[in-house]
Design an enzyme around this catalytic site. Structure first.
Site, PDB file in Angstrom:
ATOM      1  N   THR A 152      57.433  43.198  37.474  1.00  0.00           N
ATOM      2  CA  THR A 152      56.141  43.446  38.117  1.00  0.00           C
ATOM      3  C   THR A 152      55.028  42.629  37.468  1.00  0.00           C
ATOM      4  OG1 THR A 152      54.427  45.141  38.376  1.00  0.00           O
ATOM      5  CG2 THR A 152      56.003  45.506  36.609  1.00  0.00           C
ATOM      6  N   ASP A 153      53.990  42.344  38.234  1.00  0.00           N
ATOM      7  CA  ASP A 153      52.828  41.637  37.676  1.00  0.00           C
ATOM      8  C   ASP A 153      52.154  42.460  36.580  1.00  0.00           C
ATOM      9  OD1 ASP A 153      51.756  43.642  39.330  1.00  0.00           O
ATOM     10  OD2 ASP A 153      50.382  42.311  40.395  1.00  0.00           O
ATOM     11  N   GLU A 154      52.381  43.783  36.609  1.00  0.00           N
ATOM     12  CA  GLU A 154      51.678  44.661  35.660  1.00  0.00           C
ATOM     13  C   GLU A 154      52.046  44.408  34.205  1.00  0.00           C
ATOM     14  OE1 GLU A 154      51.356  48.794  36.591  1.00  0.00           O
ATOM     15  OE2 GLU A 154      51.330  48.407  38.736  1.00  0.00           O
ATOM     16  N   TYR A 179      54.282  52.860  32.194  1.00  0.00           N
ATOM     17  CA  TYR A 179      55.149  52.202  33.192  1.00  0.00           C
ATOM     18  C   TYR A 179      55.271  50.711  32.910  1.00  0.00           C
ATOM     19  CZ  TYR A 179      56.245  49.644  37.485  1.00  0.00           C
ATOM     20  OH  TYR A 179      56.777  48.744  38.385  1.00  0.00           O
ATOM     21  N   LYS A 183      58.453  48.303  31.723  1.00  0.00           N
ATOM     22  CA  LYS A 183      58.949  47.149  32.491  1.00  0.00           C
ATOM     23  C   LYS A 183      58.897  45.883  31.629  1.00  0.00           C
ATOM     24  CE  LYS A 183      59.962  47.004  36.380  1.00  0.00           C
ATOM     25  NZ  LYS A 183      61.278  47.198  37.067  1.00  0.00           N
TER      26      LYS A 183
HETATM   27  P1  NAD Z   1      61.073  53.408  44.200  1.00  0.00           P
HETATM   28  O1  NAD Z   1      60.509  54.380  43.230  1.00  0.00           O
HETATM   29  O2  NAD Z   1      60.759  53.532  45.643  1.00  0.00           O
HETATM   30  O3  NAD Z   1      62.678  53.394  44.093  1.00  0.00           O
HETATM   31  C1  NAD Z   1      63.353  53.441  42.879  1.00  0.00           C
HETATM   32  C2  NAD Z   1      64.823  53.736  43.168  1.00  0.00           C
HETATM   33  O4  NAD Z   1      65.528  53.732  41.918  1.00  0.00           O
HETATM   34  C3  NAD Z   1      65.062  55.095  43.810  1.00  0.00           C
HETATM   35  O5  NAD Z   1      65.971  54.982  44.877  1.00  0.00           O
HETATM   36  C4  NAD Z   1      65.646  55.934  42.671  1.00  0.00           C
HETATM   37  O6  NAD Z   1      66.532  56.952  43.118  1.00  0.00           O
HETATM   38  C5  NAD Z   1      66.372  54.869  41.859  1.00  0.00           C
HETATM   39  N1  NAD Z   1      66.530  55.254  40.441  1.00  0.00           N
HETATM   40  C6  NAD Z   1      65.584  55.730  39.602  1.00  0.00           C
HETATM   41  N2  NAD Z   1      66.115  55.997  38.394  1.00  0.00           N
HETATM   42  C7  NAD Z   1      67.428  55.648  38.469  1.00  0.00           C
HETATM   43  C8  NAD Z   1      68.501  55.652  37.546  1.00  0.00           C
HETATM   44  N3  NAD Z   1      68.358  56.102  36.272  1.00  0.00           N
HETATM   45  N4  NAD Z   1      69.716  55.215  37.950  1.00  0.00           N
HETATM   46  C9  NAD Z   1      69.898  54.780  39.222  1.00  0.00           C
HETATM   47  N5  NAD Z   1      68.912  54.759  40.132  1.00  0.00           N
HETATM   48  C10 NAD Z   1      67.693  55.176  39.768  1.00  0.00           C
HETATM   49  O7  NAD Z   1      60.643  51.984  43.633  1.00  0.00           O
HETATM   50  P2  NAD Z   1      60.256  50.653  44.423  1.00  0.00           P
HETATM   51  O8  NAD Z   1      58.809  50.685  44.748  1.00  0.00           O
HETATM   52  O9  NAD Z   1      61.260  50.413  45.485  1.00  0.00           O
HETATM   53  O10 NAD Z   1      60.447  49.588  43.247  1.00  0.00           O
HETATM   54  C11 NAD Z   1      61.701  48.961  43.032  1.00  0.00           C
HETATM   55  C12 NAD Z   1      61.583  48.035  41.846  1.00  0.00           C
HETATM   56  O11 NAD Z   1      60.570  47.058  42.082  1.00  0.00           O
HETATM   57  C13 NAD Z   1      61.185  48.729  40.546  1.00  0.00           C
HETATM   58  O12 NAD Z   1      61.920  48.148  39.502  1.00  0.00           O
HETATM   59  C14 NAD Z   1      59.703  48.433  40.385  1.00  0.00           C
HETATM   60  O13 NAD Z   1      59.326  48.396  39.032  1.00  0.00           O
HETATM   61  C15 NAD Z   1      59.628  47.044  41.012  1.00  0.00           C
HETATM   62  N6  NAD Z   1      58.330  46.693  41.608  1.00  0.00           N
HETATM   63  C16 NAD Z   1      57.726  47.524  42.513  1.00  0.00           C
HETATM   64  C17 NAD Z   1      56.527  47.148  43.119  1.00  0.00           C
HETATM   65  C18 NAD Z   1      55.851  48.027  44.147  1.00  0.00           C
HETATM   66  O14 NAD Z   1      54.745  47.690  44.580  1.00  0.00           O
HETATM   67  N7  NAD Z   1      56.427  49.123  44.570  1.00  0.00           N
HETATM   68  C19 NAD Z   1      55.954  45.919  42.781  1.00  0.00           C
HETATM   69  C20 NAD Z   1      56.594  45.089  41.845  1.00  0.00           C
HETATM   70  C21 NAD Z   1      57.791  45.483  41.274  1.00  0.00           C
HETATM   71  O1  TDX Z   2      45.556  58.239  44.926  1.00  0.00           O
HETATM   72  C1  TDX Z   2      45.374  57.066  44.531  1.00  0.00           C
HETATM   73  N1  TDX Z   2      44.108  56.570  44.531  1.00  0.00           N
HETATM   74  C2  TDX Z   2      43.795  55.321  44.104  1.00  0.00           C
HETATM   75  O2  TDX Z   2      42.627  54.909  44.123  1.00  0.00           O
HETATM   76  C3  TDX Z   2      46.442  56.225  44.069  1.00  0.00           C
HETATM   77  C4  TDX Z   2      47.852  56.735  44.046  1.00  0.00           C
HETATM   78  C5  TDX Z   2      46.123  54.975  43.645  1.00  0.00           C
HETATM   79  N2  TDX Z   2      44.841  54.519  43.642  1.00  0.00           N
HETATM   80  C6  TDX Z   2      44.564  53.139  43.177  1.00  0.00           C
HETATM   81  C7  TDX Z   2      45.174  52.785  41.840  1.00  0.00           C
HETATM   82  C8  TDX Z   2      45.456  51.310  41.985  1.00  0.00           C
HETATM   83  O3  TDX Z   2      44.293  50.566  41.637  1.00  0.00           O
HETATM   84  O4  TDX Z   2      45.155  52.254  44.119  1.00  0.00           O
HETATM   85  C9  TDX Z   2      45.729  51.124  43.461  1.00  0.00           C
HETATM   86  C10 TDX Z   2      47.218  51.077  43.781  1.00  0.00           C
HETATM   87  O5  TDX Z   2      47.823  52.172  43.123  1.00  0.00           O
HETATM   88  P1  TDX Z   2      49.409  52.451  43.151  1.00  0.00           P
HETATM   89  O6  TDX Z   2      49.885  52.480  44.567  1.00  0.00           O
HETATM   90  O7  TDX Z   2      49.696  53.597  42.279  1.00  0.00           O
HETATM   91  O8  TDX Z   2      49.969  51.070  42.554  1.00  0.00           O
HETATM   92  P2  TDX Z   2      49.725  50.331  41.147  1.00  0.00           P
HETATM   93  O9  TDX Z   2      49.328  51.280  40.094  1.00  0.00           O
HETATM   94  O10 TDX Z   2      48.817  49.171  41.412  1.00  0.00           O
HETATM   95  O11 TDX Z   2      51.221  49.817  40.852  1.00  0.00           O
HETATM   96  C11 TDX Z   2      52.011  49.282  41.924  1.00  0.00           C
HETATM   97  O12 TDX Z   2      52.112  47.896  41.870  1.00  0.00           O
HETATM   98  C12 TDX Z   2      52.944  47.330  40.887  1.00  0.00           C
HETATM   99  C13 TDX Z   2      53.404  49.906  41.966  1.00  0.00           C
HETATM  100  O13 TDX Z   2      53.313  51.315  42.019  1.00  0.00           O
HETATM  101  C14 TDX Z   2      54.243  49.465  40.814  1.00  0.00           C
HETATM  102  O14 TDX Z   2      55.553  49.981  40.918  1.00  0.00           O
HETATM  103  C15 TDX Z   2      54.306  47.982  40.822  1.00  0.00           C
HETATM  104  O15 TDX Z   2      55.009  47.510  39.717  1.00  0.00           O
END
Ligand code: NAD
Ligand code: TDX
Length: 369
Positions: A152-154, A179, A183
């Site tokens: 992730t960019d984070e 988090y 990562k």
């Molecule tokens: P999500 O939370 O929707 O899904 C995570 C999945 O992993 C779920 O299906 C869960 O059951 C499974 N899981 C969790 N713990 C586990 C374990 N111990 N063993 C096996 N499976 C397990 O997450 P997402 O948003 O789909 O993100 C997927 C990946 O992408 C993550 O690694 C996250 O860090 C990365 N990522 C997410 C975002 C975003 O915006 N959502 C952005 C950049 C990177």
């Molecule tokens: O209720 C809310 N109100 C609000 O203002 C929530 C849940 C979030 N926010 C803000 C926080 C962030 O600035 O919105 C922005 C986005 O929040 P999230 O959806 O929680 O995402 P973020 O914290 O930016 O992280 C996401 O991007 C990188 C994903 O959850 C991560 O998994 C990914 O790695």
């Protein structure tokens, strides 16, 4: 005389294929071991891989935590998809499935929500760090050709507001939440497996994904599901934090390209050059739904809230020819349509434990205003 990098030497010693014959990963017979494939991005990736690589087979290894949902895989070709319920921290279970053979591992499995990591970090350290190490060890033992870490960019922390800086692949690691720290630690372990043991690894670092099937704890689906029910939208702090948004399928296409063509040992930033302030995102969602902007409710800020994420995707664009297909407008429209058409999915996601989580996080019941 050409000097060998430690990884090359180690790879040579271990007899590993450092310059992976990646053409096999384009091959119709490729077998992918995907972790976290029942989650938001993992399930979108499985759909894409099955569609883009005819004959490709997927083993989907997922623990089905609160975020995992087998409904996310409805409609896919099940004859090329095998689901195994398992925990990536479970060495024996991972090893047993990998012993059946896999060409590549793509690691999506993670605890992924920043707010939950602030409430309690334990599960983040376990799955995101220890789980990644288990997979790296198992990949080596099973002779897996390539390991893709979905990061992730984070991990790069927060950028100053209103300036012209961006995250590049050379940006330092400065994670600010449990988090992102977990990562970042996982990425270090991936790097170490490449450098020390010559494992063929690639990393993607993407920004905020949006699209169908995202669990409604995340900002965009939380807004959509609340606003569609005329419930208020909680906006943290002043709402001026900036995120760089990308449609989930565009992220998945980038992962597929990195899997097939990325250079070993490298990381690739993935972003659609789409920076938006949270307040603007909230307003555009409400406008698109025809709901009043008065639904926005300013709430207490997230502790340590990163101010701005902005990704420079030049490397993946120039090296691999990746480009996003969706604009913010087309992606948002598709997402809104999916949530409107799948209210049962949303209602199920919002029931059970979610209600308790929501009450703790926002001090009010989901469904209350
Ligand atoms: P999500 O939370 O929707 O899904 C995570 C999945 O992993 C779920 O299906 C869960 O059951 C499974 N899981 C969790 N713990 C586990 C374990 N111990 N063993 C096996 N499976 C397990 O997450 P997402 O948003 O789909 O993100 C997927 C990946 O992408 C993550 O690694 C996250 O860090 C990365 N990522 C997410 C975002 C975003 O915006 N959502 C952005 C950049 C990177
Ligand atoms: O209720 C809310 N109100 C609000 O203002 C929530 C849940 C979030 N926010 C803000 C926080 C962030 O600035 O919105 C922005 C986005 O929040 P999230 O959806 O929680 O995402 P973020 O914290 O930016 O992280 C996401 O991007 C990188 C994903 O959850 C991560 O998994 C990914 O790695």
């Amino acid at each position: 005389m050409e000097t060998m990098s430690p990884a090359r030497e180690a790879g040579g010693r271990a007899g590993l294929n450092l310059i992976a014959p990646l053409s096999i990963l384009n091959n119709s017979m490729v077998k992918l071991f995907i972790t976290g494939g029942a989650g938001f991005i993992g399930s979108a990736f499985i759909r894409l891989a099955l569609a883009e690589i005819p004959g490709c087979h997927v083993v989907n290894f997922d623990a089905l935590t609160y975020a995992g949902n087998l409904d996310n895989l409805s409609g896919i070709d099940q004859s090329r998809h095998r689901f195994v319920r398992g925990d990536i921290c479970d060495r024996e279970a991972v090893g047993a499935v990998l012993a059946e053979g896999a060409d590549a591992i793509i690691n999506f499995a993670a605890e992924s929500h920043v707010d939950r990591s602030i409430a309690s970090a334990d599960e983040f350290l376990r799955t995101n760090i220890l789980g990644t190490q288990v997979l790296l060890d198992a990949a080596r033992a099973a002779g897996v050709r390539r390991f893709v870490q979905v990061s992730t960019d984070e991990v790069m922390g927060s950028l100053p507001e209103d300036d012209n800086t961006f995250f590049t692949e050379a940006s330092p690691f400065e994670p600010n939440s449990p988090y992102s720290a977990s990562k970042a630690a996982a990425e270090h372990l991936v790097r170490a497996a490449h450098h020390t043991f010559g494992l063929d690894t690639v990393v993607t670092r993407c920004g905020n994904n949006y699209g169908p099937r995202q669990f409604p704890e995340k900002f965009l689906p939380l807004m959509l599901s609340n606003a569609m029910r005329d419930e208020s939208i909680p906006l943290y702090g002043d709402g001026r934090n900036v995120r760089d948004w990308i449609y989930v399928e565009d992220h998945c296409r980038a992962i597929l390209m990195v899997l097939q063509k990325g250079r070993t040992g490298e990381a690739y930033n993935v972003g659609a050059r789409n920076e938006r302030r949270n307040i603007e995102v909230a307003q555009s969602v409400l406008t698109a739904l025809g709901k009043p902007h008065t639904l926005i409710r300013h709430v207490k800020d997230r502790p340590g809230h990163d101010r701005r994420y902005a990704i420079d995707p030049t490397k993946i664009e120039t090296e691999l020819g990746w480009r996003p297909h969706e604009t913010w407008e087309t992606g948002l429209q598709k997402t809104i349509q999916w949530y409107a058409d799948n209210d049962e999915w949303v209602a199920r996601a919002r029931s059970g434990d979610y209600r308790e989580y929501y009450a703790k996080q926002y001090g009010t019941e989901a469904g209350a205003n």
